[in-house]
Motif scaffolding. Structure first.
Motif, mmCIF file in Angstrom:
data_model
loop_
_atom_site.group_PDB
_atom_site.id
_atom_site.type_symbol
_atom_site.label_atom_id
_atom_site.label_comp_id
_atom_site.label_asym_id
_atom_site.label_seq_id
_atom_site.Cartn_x
_atom_site.Cartn_y
_atom_site.Cartn_z
ATOM 1 N N GLU A 55 0.842 -1.185 0.000
ATOM 2 C CA GLU A 55 0.000 0.000 0.000
ATOM 3 C C GLU A 55 0.884 1.244 0.000
ATOM 4 O O GLU A 55 2.044 1.198 0.431
ATOM 5 C CB GLU A 55 -0.925 0.014 1.221
ATOM 6 N N ASN A 56 0.330 2.335 -0.500
ATOM 7 C CA ASN A 56 1.053 3.597 -0.553
ATOM 8 C C ASN A 56 1.089 4.202 0.845
ATOM 9 O O ASN A 56 0.090 4.720 1.338
ATOM 10 C CB ASN A 56 0.363 4.544 -1.534
ATOM 11 N N LEU A 57 2.251 4.127 1.502
ATOM 12 C CA LEU A 57 2.374 4.591 2.880
ATOM 13 C C LEU A 57 2.239 6.096 3.007
ATOM 14 O O LEU A 57 1.934 6.611 4.081
ATOM 15 C CB LEU A 57 3.711 4.124 3.464
ATOM 16 N N ASN A 58 2.484 6.823 1.919
ATOM 17 C CA ASN A 58 2.349 8.277 1.972
ATOM 18 C C ASN A 58 0.884 8.701 2.028
ATOM 19 O O ASN A 58 0.588 9.865 2.312
ATOM 20 C CB ASN A 58 3.044 8.913 0.770
ATOM 21 N N ARG A 59 -0.037 7.774 1.738
ATOM 22 C CA ARG A 59 -1.452 8.065 1.926
ATOM 23 C C ARG A 59 -1.840 7.858 3.390
ATOM 24 O O ARG A 59 -2.776 8.469 3.893
ATOM 25 C CB ARG A 59 -2.299 7.162 1.031
#
Length: 552
Positions: A55-59
């Motif tokens: 998953e996109n951790l920056n989200r």
């Protein structure tokens, strides 16, 4: 089944190669956040390749330290970076430890979106080893090439999954997706999602200035900085009841004229003029779109929309997508379009479309080049007409001297001898019709002087000499050692056949044709064949035999 697998891998290779080229261009322009704006795509891609649930951790947490993508269940994580240097990699490893991410993840991999650098083996890994984390620069620093190599050993089902991600997410020339509905006005694909329009303009202009920074000298296989070649002048049509109009610098004419058609004979330097104007405008921060009209015609026929055709053509080869460039069209800009006469029977269609577009975009200035006269294009009857002023004798002398200085590998005595021959050629050629009035002719004279050739006066002998120069010049270039001679010979032979059936061959078509020709001789490896085909195209482009125009 084998053929399907091969085709899927080839299209994946083309899409990811295009992505890598885009990232390298953006990195050269200091736009390292292209990787950041595309993290959702890379999560999908890597999930498909490695069977993960990243998953996109920056989200989850904006500006997440050290890593961008994570799969907590399988304890694997990735950083996506366009900066490939050792300091960047070392800093990532340090931040990974500082934030105790090893407690959540037992494997860290770094995807570098560019060319892998040397020196990774000297990374300091003692901190990682102290916490029991194994990190190998050889296997855990991944490039696009490594991803492709990994896929070759995967199942057809996994390859199909990766292919689906690539064609859905990446807009690249020749992508294997259904043709767009000509009546659809869908916005297309943006390669810089989330980036402000003003920043996109800056990125595009920086790329344009860089891609137009040099002009190739035909026949010599060398190039000169665009600003160090020669200034071109335009002259208005001569009126019988008035004196011959005084030529003016092309940039001055463009700055005060809304729509103009520039005429010039073959070899007069129309394409070079467009390159020079694009370079000058881009360096001054003026929004300019440079494109080839034969390519515009093809896209206009496919989409039925002049806006879409303009955006697609101008975006081709740039770090931006069609949707990004389409955002520019409502702004004040310069549209520099080359080659109306090369559109054949479609020239009337292109002229009418550009005329209509210029009326609906009053803040745009439009320049079109053509060999034909204004009378051949009634749609442009209201446009200003100018002719490309021929080189004067003084200009020809200055230009020829600069061309000669650009030739590398000459000894002092060779250069003096070539200079003497060139002076004799210029004196002799001065009496010939148009011989010293175009950059192409002057370049040929310099090439003849360097090689000690004789100045031909018969047209057929001259054409034979031109081909001889074009074929011999590249072999002296510095790219010779990087591309095998057999690859070069096969590539130019294949291009010759391909161009006979498609005289408007695009970059992806050229690379594809050469790649298919090379594949058998390279052990049936489509990825290797595609890479060698790209290198061959770059070689011949640097040699001056091919020209990759804006939007091509």
């Amino acid at each position: 089944m084998a053929l399907k697998r091969k085709n899927l891998l080839e299209e994946i290779g083309q899409g990811l190669s295009f992505l890598q080229t885009t990232v390298e261009n953006s990195s050269a322009l200091n736009l390292h956040d292209l990787a950041v704006t595309s993290e959702d795509f890379f999560a999908r891609l890597l999930n498909a390749v490695f069977d993960l649930e990243l998953e996109n951790l920056n989200r989850v947490a904006p500006n997440h330290p050290a890593i961008d993508l994570g799969d907590r269940r399988k304890r694997e994580c990735f950083q996506i970076t366009a900066q490939t240097g050792k300091p960047k990699i070392q800093a990532t490893l340090g931040k990974f430890l500082d934030h105790r991410l090893h407690e959540d993840y037992s494997r860290l991999r770094i995807l570098v979106l560019g060319r892998r650098e040397q020196g990774y083996k000297d990374l300091d890994l003692t901190g990682l080893q102290a916490v029991g984390l194994s990190f190998s620069p050889e296997t855990d620093i991944i490039t696009i090439r490594k991803l492709l190599a990994h896929l070759h050993a995967e199942s057809l089902e996994r390859i199909e999954s990766v292919h689906r991600v690539v064609v859905e997410e990446i807009q690249y020339p020749g992508a294997g997706r259904p043709s767009a509905d000509p009546n659809s006005q869908a916005p297309g694909v943006s390669l810089l999602r989330g980036v402000e329009v003003g920043e996109k303009v800056r990125v595009y202009l920086a790329w344009l200035a860089r891609s137009t920074a040099r002009v190739t000298v035909p026949g010599l296989g060398v190039s000169l900085p665009t600003g160090e070649t020669f200034e071109r002048y335009l002259a208005a049509p001569h009126q019988n009841d008035r004196r011959e109009p005084r030529p003016e610098p092309a940039i001055d004419v463009l700055s005060r004229t809304r729509c103009l058609l520039v005429q010039g004979a073959a070899g007069a330097g129309k394409s070079t003029l467009v390159t020079q104007l694009a370079n000058t405008l881009a360096k001054h921060g003026d929004l300019a779109l440079r494109l080839r009209l034969p390519l515009l015609l093809r896209r206009l026929q496919a989409t039925g929309s002049i806006d879409r055709a303009l955006a697609e053509t101008a975006a081709d080869g740039s770090p931006l997508g069609e949707a990004d460039v389409r955002e520019f069209l409502g702004r004040s800009l310069y549209l520099l379009a080359d080659g109306l006469d090369e559109c054949g029977h479609g020239s009337a269609t292109v002229a009418a479309a550009l005329a209509t577009w210029s009326i609906s975009h009053p803040d745009a200035r439009v320049l079109v080049t053509s060999r034909g006269s204004l009378q051949e294009h009634p749609s442009l009857a209201e446009w200003s007409r100018f002719r490309l002023h021929p080189l004067t004798s003084a200009a020809a002398l200055l230009v020829s001297g600069r061309f000669l200085e650009a030739v590398e590998g000459l000894t002092a005595s060779d250069r003096d001898a070539a200079s003497s021959r060139l002076s004799a050629y210029l004196k002799k050629a001065g009496g010939y019709d148009h011989w010293t009035q175009t950059p192409l002719a002057v370049g040929l004279l310099v090439a003849l002087a360097v090689r000690g050739g004789k100045l031909e006066t018969r047209r057929t002998a001259l054409l034979d000499r031109v081909f001889e120069l074009l074929r011999s010049a590249p072999r002296e270039g510095r790219t010779r050692e990087h591309v095998e001679a057999s690859v070069l010979d096969a590539s130019i032979d294949e291009l010759g056949w391909a161009l006979q059936s498609d005289d408007d061959l695009g970059l992806s078509g050229a690379v594809g044709a050469i790649g298919r020709r090379l594949e058998a001789s390279l052990g049936g490896d489509p990825v290797l064949a595609h890479r060698e085909a790209e290198r061959a195209v770059v070689y011949w482009e640097a040699a001056g035999l091919l020209e990759r125009v804006g939007g091509g």
